[in-house]
Design a protein around this motif. Structure first.
Motif, PDB file in Angstrom:
ATOM      1  N   ALA A 166       1.730   9.440  -5.700  1.00  0.00           N
ATOM      2  CA  ALA A 166       2.179  10.795  -5.363  1.00  0.00           C
ATOM      3  C   ALA A 166       3.202  11.300  -6.375  1.00  0.00           C
ATOM      4  CB  ALA A 166       2.766  10.816  -3.958  1.00  0.00           C
ATOM      5  N   ILE A 167       4.122  10.428  -6.763  1.00  0.00           N
ATOM      6  CA  ILE A 167       5.119  10.827  -7.770  1.00  0.00           C
ATOM      7  C   ILE A 167       4.432  11.167  -9.088  1.00  0.00           C
ATOM      8  CG2 ILE A 167       7.041   9.979  -9.179  1.00  0.00           C
ATOM      9  CD1 ILE A 167       7.964   8.404  -6.691  1.00  0.00           C
ATOM     10  N   GLY A 168       3.469  10.341  -9.490  1.00  0.00           N
ATOM     11  CA  GLY A 168       2.724  10.611 -10.725  1.00  0.00           C
ATOM     12  C   GLY A 168       1.963  11.916 -10.656  1.00  0.00           C
ATOM     13  N   PHE A 169       1.374  12.206  -9.491  1.00  0.00           N
ATOM     14  CA  PHE A 169       0.636  13.458  -9.323  1.00  0.00           C
ATOM     15  C   PHE A 169       1.577  14.651  -9.399  1.00  0.00           C
ATOM     16  CE2 PHE A 169      -1.188  16.779  -6.579  1.00  0.00           C
ATOM     17  CZ  PHE A 169      -2.397  16.972  -7.233  1.00  0.00           C
ATOM     18  N   VAL A 170       2.734  14.543  -8.743  1.00  0.00           N
ATOM     19  CA  VAL A 170       3.710  15.638  -8.749  1.00  0.00           C
ATOM     20  C   VAL A 170       4.217  15.900 -10.162  1.00  0.00           C
ATOM     21  CG1 VAL A 170       6.056  16.240  -7.987  1.00  0.00           C
ATOM     22  CG2 VAL A 170       4.390  15.371  -6.341  1.00  0.00           C
ATOM     23  N   ILE A 171       4.312  14.890 -10.967  1.00  0.00           N
ATOM     24  CA  ILE A 171       4.757  15.079 -12.356  1.00  0.00           C
ATOM     25  C   ILE A 171       3.607  15.607 -13.223  1.00  0.00           C
ATOM     26  CG2 ILE A 171       5.520  13.826 -14.427  1.00  0.00           C
ATOM     27  CD1 ILE A 171       7.127  12.005 -12.534  1.00  0.00           C
ATOM     28  N   HIS A 172       2.402  15.105 -12.991  1.00  0.00           N
ATOM     29  CA  HIS A 172       1.255  15.455 -13.842  1.00  0.00           C
ATOM     30  C   HIS A 172       0.817  16.921 -13.672  1.00  0.00           C
ATOM     31  CE1 HIS A 172      -2.495  14.945 -15.998  1.00  0.00           C
ATOM     32  NE2 HIS A 172      -3.144  15.459 -14.970  1.00  0.00           N
ATOM     33  N   VAL A 173       0.790  17.414 -12.452  1.00  0.00           N
ATOM     34  CA  VAL A 173       0.271  18.770 -12.204  1.00  0.00           C
ATOM     35  C   VAL A 173       1.095  19.845 -12.917  1.00  0.00           C
ATOM     36  CG1 VAL A 173      -0.111  20.488 -10.387  1.00  0.00           C
ATOM     37  CG2 VAL A 173      -0.936  18.170 -10.089  1.00  0.00           C
ATOM     38  N   PRO A 174       2.419  19.873 -12.782  1.00  0.00           N
ATOM     39  CA  PRO A 174       3.166  20.925 -13.496  1.00  0.00           C
ATOM     40  C   PRO A 174       3.058  20.813 -15.021  1.00  0.00           C
ATOM     41  CG  PRO A 174       4.550  19.924 -11.830  1.00  0.00           C
ATOM     42  CD  PRO A 174       3.307  19.118 -11.901  1.00  0.00           C
ATOM     43  N   ILE A 175       3.029  19.586 -15.513  1.00  0.00           N
ATOM     44  CA  ILE A 175       2.923  19.426 -16.965  1.00  0.00           C
ATOM     45  C   ILE A 175       1.578  19.956 -17.457  1.00  0.00           C
ATOM     46  CG2 ILE A 175       2.717  17.689 -18.802  1.00  0.00           C
ATOM     47  CD1 ILE A 175       4.920  16.118 -17.374  1.00  0.00           C
ATOM     48  N   GLY A 230       0.816  -1.216   0.000  1.00  0.00           N
ATOM     49  CA  GLY A 230       0.000   0.000   0.000  1.00  0.00           C
ATOM     50  C   GLY A 230       0.841   1.254   0.000  1.00  0.00           C
ATOM     51  N   LEU A 231       1.915   1.240   0.784  1.00  0.00           N
ATOM     52  CA  LEU A 231       2.825   2.387   0.825  1.00  0.00           C
ATOM     53  C   LEU A 231       3.476   2.609  -0.539  1.00  0.00           C
ATOM     54  CD1 LEU A 231       4.112   4.523   2.683  1.00  0.00           C
ATOM     55  CD2 LEU A 231       5.940   2.874   3.119  1.00  0.00           C
ATOM     56  N   GLY A 232       3.864   1.529  -1.198  1.00  0.00           N
ATOM     57  CA  GLY A 232       4.461   1.649  -2.533  1.00  0.00           C
ATOM     58  C   GLY A 232       3.488   2.208  -3.548  1.00  0.00           C
ATOM     59  N   ILE A 233       2.226   1.750  -3.494  1.00  0.00           N
ATOM     60  CA  ILE A 233       1.208   2.262  -4.417  1.00  0.00           C
ATOM     61  C   ILE A 233       0.969   3.752  -4.177  1.00  0.00           C
ATOM     62  CG2 ILE A 233      -1.252   2.134  -4.987  1.00  0.00           C
ATOM     63  CD1 ILE A 233      -1.024  -0.917  -4.537  1.00  0.00           C
ATOM     64  N   CYS A 234       0.890   4.137  -2.910  1.00  0.00           N
ATOM     65  CA  CYS A 234       0.677   5.560  -2.588  1.00  0.00           C
ATOM     66  C   CYS A 234       1.866   6.405  -3.037  1.00  0.00           C
ATOM     67  CB  CYS A 234       0.453   5.727  -1.085  1.00  0.00           C
ATOM     68  SG  CYS A 234      -1.127   5.077  -0.534  1.00  0.00           S
ATOM     69  N   LEU A 235       3.068   5.899  -2.853  1.00  0.00           N
ATOM     70  CA  LEU A 235       4.268   6.631  -3.253  1.00  0.00           C
ATOM     71  C   LEU A 235       4.298   6.834  -4.768  1.00  0.00           C
ATOM     72  CD1 LEU A 235       6.962   7.871  -2.301  1.00  0.00           C
ATOM     73  CD2 LEU A 235       7.988   5.637  -2.697  1.00  0.00           C
ATOM     74  N   LEU A 236       3.994   5.777  -5.521  1.00  0.00           N
ATOM     75  CA  LEU A 236       3.973   5.913  -6.977  1.00  0.00           C
ATOM     76  C   LEU A 236       2.872   6.871  -7.429  1.00  0.00           C
ATOM     77  CD1 LEU A 236       4.651   2.290  -8.195  1.00  0.00           C
ATOM     78  CD2 LEU A 236       6.145   4.261  -8.371  1.00  0.00           C
TER      79      LEU A 236
END
Length: 81
Positions: A63-72, A55-61
């Motif tokens: 969050a990383i995807g969200f951090v990349i998606h928002v600025p783009i 679950g922690l790994g899924i949440c981490l991935l």
């Protein structure tokens, strides 16, 4: 007579390939059997730990995807008009 020798050679090489594939399959099945013989049902603590880490790994991935998606997405909005 020459054809018979060529066919015989082809038959031998085909049989050798088939035997090799059968031996590979038997080896794989024996390895699977060994793994199944030593495997066991996880305890409750082991299951909970694996679930937490997954679950922690899924949440981490995520969050990383969200951090990349928002600025783009924001940059696309600025460059489009």
């Amino acid at each position: 007579m020459v054809r018979d020798k060529k066919n015989n050679l082809n038959d031998n090489s085909t049989n050798t390939k088939i035997n090799a594939k059968i031996n590979d399959l038997k080896s794989f099945l024996n390895q699977c059997k060994r793994v199944l013989m030593i495997s066991r049902k996880p305890t409750r603590d082991e299951f909970l730990n694996v679930s937490k880490v997954t679950g922690l790994g899924i949440c981490l991935l995520g969050a990383i995807g969200f951090v990349i998606h928002v600025p783009i997405t924001y940059l696309k909005g600025l460059l489009k008009p």
